[in-house]
Design a protein around this motif. Structure first.
Motif, PDB file in Angstrom:
ATOM      1  N   LEU A 103       0.895  -1.307  -0.153  1.00 38.36           N
ATOM      2  CA  LEU A 103       0.037  -0.015   0.203  1.00 38.36           C
ATOM      3  C   LEU A 103       0.773   1.243   0.062  1.00 38.36           C
ATOM      4  O   LEU A 103       1.714   1.276   0.886  1.00 38.36           O
ATOM      5  N   VAL A 104       0.965   2.048  -1.139  1.00 35.94           N
ATOM      6  CA  VAL A 104       1.581   3.092  -1.219  1.00 35.94           C
ATOM      7  C   VAL A 104       0.891   4.325  -1.390  1.00 35.94           C
ATOM      8  O   VAL A 104      -0.192   4.159  -1.788  1.00 35.94           O
ATOM      9  N   GLY A 105       1.514   5.606  -1.129  1.00 32.13           N
ATOM     10  CA  GLY A 105       0.847   6.731  -1.321  1.00 32.13           C
ATOM     11  C   GLY A 105       0.583   7.226  -2.700  1.00 32.13           C
ATOM     12  O   GLY A 105       0.015   7.886  -3.371  1.00 32.13           O
ATOM     13  N   GLU A 106       1.653   6.773  -3.567  1.00 35.95           N
ATOM     14  CA  GLU A 106       1.726   7.024  -5.045  1.00 35.95           C
ATOM     15  C   GLU A 106       2.508   5.849  -5.656  1.00 35.95           C
ATOM     16  O   GLU A 106       3.536   5.180  -5.425  1.00 35.95           O
ATOM     17  N   ALA A 107       1.613   5.139  -6.506  1.00 38.00           N
ATOM     18  CA  ALA A 107       2.207   4.131  -7.089  1.00 38.00           C
ATOM     19  C   ALA A 107       3.047   4.254  -8.086  1.00 38.00           C
ATOM     20  O   ALA A 107       3.151   5.053  -8.890  1.00 38.00           O
ATOM     21  N   GLN A 108       4.129   3.334  -8.131  1.00 40.11           N
ATOM     22  CA  GLN A 108       5.407   3.632  -8.967  1.00 40.11           C
ATOM     23  C   GLN A 108       5.425   2.432 -10.056  1.00 40.11           C
ATOM     24  O   GLN A 108       4.539   1.676  -9.922  1.00 40.11           O
ATOM     25  N   PRO A 109       5.969   2.544 -11.093  1.00 41.82           N
ATOM     26  CA  PRO A 109       5.879   1.734 -12.230  1.00 41.82           C
ATOM     27  C   PRO A 109       6.634   0.309 -11.493  1.00 41.82           C
ATOM     28  O   PRO A 109       7.400   0.355 -10.694  1.00 41.82           O
ATOM     29  N   PRO A 110       6.172  -0.825 -11.948  1.00 39.86           N
ATOM     30  CA  PRO A 110       6.297  -2.128 -11.345  1.00 39.86           C
ATOM     31  C   PRO A 110       7.778  -2.458 -11.552  1.00 39.86           C
ATOM     32  O   PRO A 110       8.531  -2.207 -12.474  1.00 39.86           O
ATOM     33  N   THR A 111       8.636  -2.999 -10.494  1.00 37.86           N
ATOM     34  CA  THR A 111       9.884  -3.564 -10.616  1.00 37.86           C
ATOM     35  C   THR A 111       9.980  -4.789 -11.108  1.00 37.86           C
ATOM     36  O   THR A 111       9.091  -5.665 -10.869  1.00 37.86           O
ATOM     37  N   ALA A 112      10.813  -5.040 -12.070  1.00 35.65           N
ATOM     38  CA  ALA A 112      10.864  -6.078 -12.992  1.00 35.65           C
ATOM     39  C   ALA A 112      11.278  -7.222 -12.040  1.00 35.65           C
ATOM     40  O   ALA A 112      12.319  -7.008 -11.409  1.00 35.65           O
ATOM     41  N   GLY A 113      10.657  -8.305 -12.219  1.00 41.69           N
ATOM     42  CA  GLY A 113      10.746  -9.441 -11.567  1.00 41.69           C
ATOM     43  C   GLY A 113      10.330  -9.443 -10.025  1.00 41.69           C
ATOM     44  O   GLY A 113      10.645 -10.389  -8.993  1.00 41.69           O
ATOM     45  N   SER A 114       9.780  -8.433  -9.555  1.00 41.19           N
ATOM     46  CA  SER A 114       9.176  -8.284  -8.197  1.00 41.19           C
ATOM     47  C   SER A 114       7.937  -9.040  -8.018  1.00 41.19           C
ATOM     48  O   SER A 114       6.869  -8.946  -8.899  1.00 41.19           O
ATOM     49  N   ASP A 115       7.477  -9.773  -6.876  1.00 44.35           N
ATOM     50  CA  ASP A 115       6.142 -10.454  -6.677  1.00 44.35           C
ATOM     51  C   ASP A 115       5.107  -9.398  -6.075  1.00 44.35           C
ATOM     52  O   ASP A 115       4.216  -9.866  -5.804  1.00 44.35           O
ATOM     53  N   VAL A 116       5.819  -8.329  -5.579  1.00 48.40           N
ATOM     54  CA  VAL A 116       5.093  -7.544  -4.920  1.00 48.40           C
ATOM     55  C   VAL A 116       4.339  -6.221  -5.907  1.00 48.40           C
ATOM     56  O   VAL A 116       5.192  -5.713  -6.459  1.00 48.40           O
ATOM     57  N   THR A 117       3.192  -6.142  -5.876  1.00 45.06           N
ATOM     58  CA  THR A 117       2.354  -5.138  -6.627  1.00 45.06           C
ATOM     59  C   THR A 117       2.074  -3.962  -5.784  1.00 45.06           C
ATOM     60  O   THR A 117       1.585  -3.890  -4.701  1.00 45.06           O
ATOM     61  N   ASP A 118       2.665  -2.764  -6.327  1.00 43.52           N
ATOM     62  CA  ASP A 118       2.354  -1.479  -5.331  1.00 43.52           C
ATOM     63  C   ASP A 118       0.760  -0.916  -5.904  1.00 43.52           C
ATOM     64  O   ASP A 118       0.338  -1.103  -6.890  1.00 43.52           O
ATOM     65  N   VAL A 119      -0.029  -0.794  -4.788  1.00 45.40           N
ATOM     66  CA  VAL A 119      -1.470  -0.287  -5.017  1.00 45.40           C
ATOM     67  C   VAL A 119      -1.438   0.874  -4.157  1.00 45.40           C
ATOM     68  O   VAL A 119      -1.152   1.331  -3.083  1.00 45.40           O
ATOM     69  N   SER A 120      -1.877   1.786  -5.073  1.00 43.56           N
ATOM     70  CA  SER A 120      -1.977   3.193  -4.373  1.00 43.56           C
ATOM     71  C   SER A 120      -3.154   3.495  -3.490  1.00 43.56           C
ATOM     72  O   SER A 120      -4.152   2.946  -3.509  1.00 43.56           O
ATOM     73  N   ALA A 121      -3.098   3.988  -2.349  1.00 43.21           N
ATOM     74  CA  ALA A 121      -4.040   4.500  -1.331  1.00 43.21           C
ATOM     75  C   ALA A 121      -5.238   4.904  -1.893  1.00 43.21           C
ATOM     76  O   ALA A 121      -6.298   4.735  -1.370  1.00 43.21           O
ATOM     77  N   THR A 122      -5.233   5.721  -3.091  1.00 43.15           N
ATOM     78  CA  THR A 122      -6.374   6.289  -3.402  1.00 43.15           C
ATOM     79  C   THR A 122      -7.145   5.331  -4.413  1.00 43.15           C
ATOM     80  O   THR A 122      -8.247   5.832  -4.971  1.00 43.15           O
ATOM     81  N   SER A 123      -6.673   4.210  -4.855  1.00 46.42           N
ATOM     82  CA  SER A 123      -7.317   3.313  -5.671  1.00 46.42           C
ATOM     83  C   SER A 123      -8.549   2.552  -5.134  1.00 46.42           C
ATOM     84  O   SER A 123      -8.575   2.716  -3.890  1.00 46.42           O
ATOM     85  N   PRO A 124      -9.207   1.948  -5.684  1.00 40.15           N
ATOM     86  CA  PRO A 124     -10.331   1.053  -5.009  1.00 40.15           C
ATOM     87  C   PRO A 124      -9.891   0.357  -3.994  1.00 40.15           C
ATOM     88  O   PRO A 124     -10.293  -0.068  -2.865  1.00 40.15           O
ATOM     89  N   MET A 125      -8.769  -0.425  -4.561  1.00 41.86           N
ATOM     90  CA  MET A 125      -8.269  -1.849  -3.782  1.00 41.86           C
ATOM     91  C   MET A 125      -7.636  -0.902  -2.425  1.00 41.86           C
ATOM     92  O   MET A 125      -7.632  -1.371  -1.275  1.00 41.86           O
ATOM     93  N   GLY A 126      -6.933  -0.077  -2.526  1.00 43.03           N
ATOM     94  CA  GLY A 126      -6.191   0.915  -1.663  1.00 43.03           C
ATOM     95  C   GLY A 126      -7.053   1.494  -0.459  1.00 43.03           C
ATOM     96  O   GLY A 126      -6.918   1.401   0.471  1.00 43.03           O
ATOM     97  N   GLU A 127      -8.159   2.045  -0.887  1.00 40.79           N
ATOM     98  CA  GLU A 127      -9.235   2.487  -0.044  1.00 40.79           C
ATOM     99  C   GLU A 127      -9.663   1.470   0.755  1.00 40.79           C
ATOM    100  O   GLU A 127     -10.211   1.613   1.914  1.00 40.79           O
ATOM    101  N   SER A 128      -9.959   0.323   0.216  1.00 46.57           N
ATOM    102  CA  SER A 128     -10.292  -1.020   0.799  1.00 46.57           C
ATOM    103  C   SER A 128      -9.477  -1.405   1.953  1.00 46.57           C
ATOM    104  O   SER A 128     -10.003  -2.175   2.888  1.00 46.57           O
ATOM    105  N   LEU A 129      -8.270  -1.291   1.460  1.00 45.31           N
ATOM    106  CA  LEU A 129      -7.307  -1.913   2.257  1.00 45.31           C
ATOM    107  C   LEU A 129      -6.829  -0.959   3.691  1.00 45.31           C
ATOM    108  O   LEU A 129      -6.609  -1.611   4.652  1.00 45.31           O
TER     109      LEU A 129
END
Length: 155
Positions: A103-129
């Motif tokens: 859960l991030v304040g500002e989603a960044q481009p995905p890091t290659a090979g990373s299993d972690v997805t950045d989710v913006s706190a203002t997105s629907p998923m971020g607001e739910s989380l």
């Protein structure tokens, strides 16, 4: 005003320093290319000037962002509550698959090979989380319909 975690602020400041270093390098290349003489046919000079403008724009955008963001601390947040900067393992209730999100304040481009997805706190998923607790099932309204996830753990 955007909110960011202390880690995100550190990354933004590191990016600013990298851009400053790149700008100094490009300006040195411009000086060296200009010293060669005839600038009208000097491809290195023109390329370096364009690169300098691009870095300048990126730097100006980043400086504006750094002036307007607010760093949110996570010191007084309960251990089982999801908050900005936390990495969370989710269980999709439809297909039982697991997903790891940060859960991030500002989603960044995905890091290659990373299993972690950045989710913006203002997105629907971020607001739910945000402020949900471990063990809870959250509902996320998405274009393909409402999805349900169980918060398995905070990593």
């Amino acid at each position: 005003m955007q909110i960011v975690s202390p880690d995100e602020m550190e990354r933004l400041q590191k990016k600013r320093q990298e851009l400053y270093d790149q700008k100094l390098d490009v300006q040195d290349r411009i000086r060296k290319a200009a010293a060669l003489g005839d600038l009208s046919e000097n491809a290195e000079y023109h390329y370096a000037k364009e690169e300098n403008r691009t870095i300048g724009r990126e730097l100006a955008e980043l400086e504006l962002k750094l002036r307007t963001v607010q760093v949110v601390g996570t010191d007084n947040i309960p251990k089982d509550m999801v908050f900005l900067g936390h990495t969370v393992k989710l269980l999709d209730m439809d297909d039982e698959s697991e997903t790891i999100v940060r859960l991030v304040g500002e989603a960044q481009p995905p890091t290659a090979g990373s299993d972690v997805t950045d989710v913006s706190a203002t997105s629907p998923m971020g607001e739910s989380l945000m402020k949900a607790r471990v063990g809870e099932v959250i509902k996320v309204k998405a274009p393909r319909g409402t999805m349900e996830f169980k918060i398995v753990e905070i990593l």
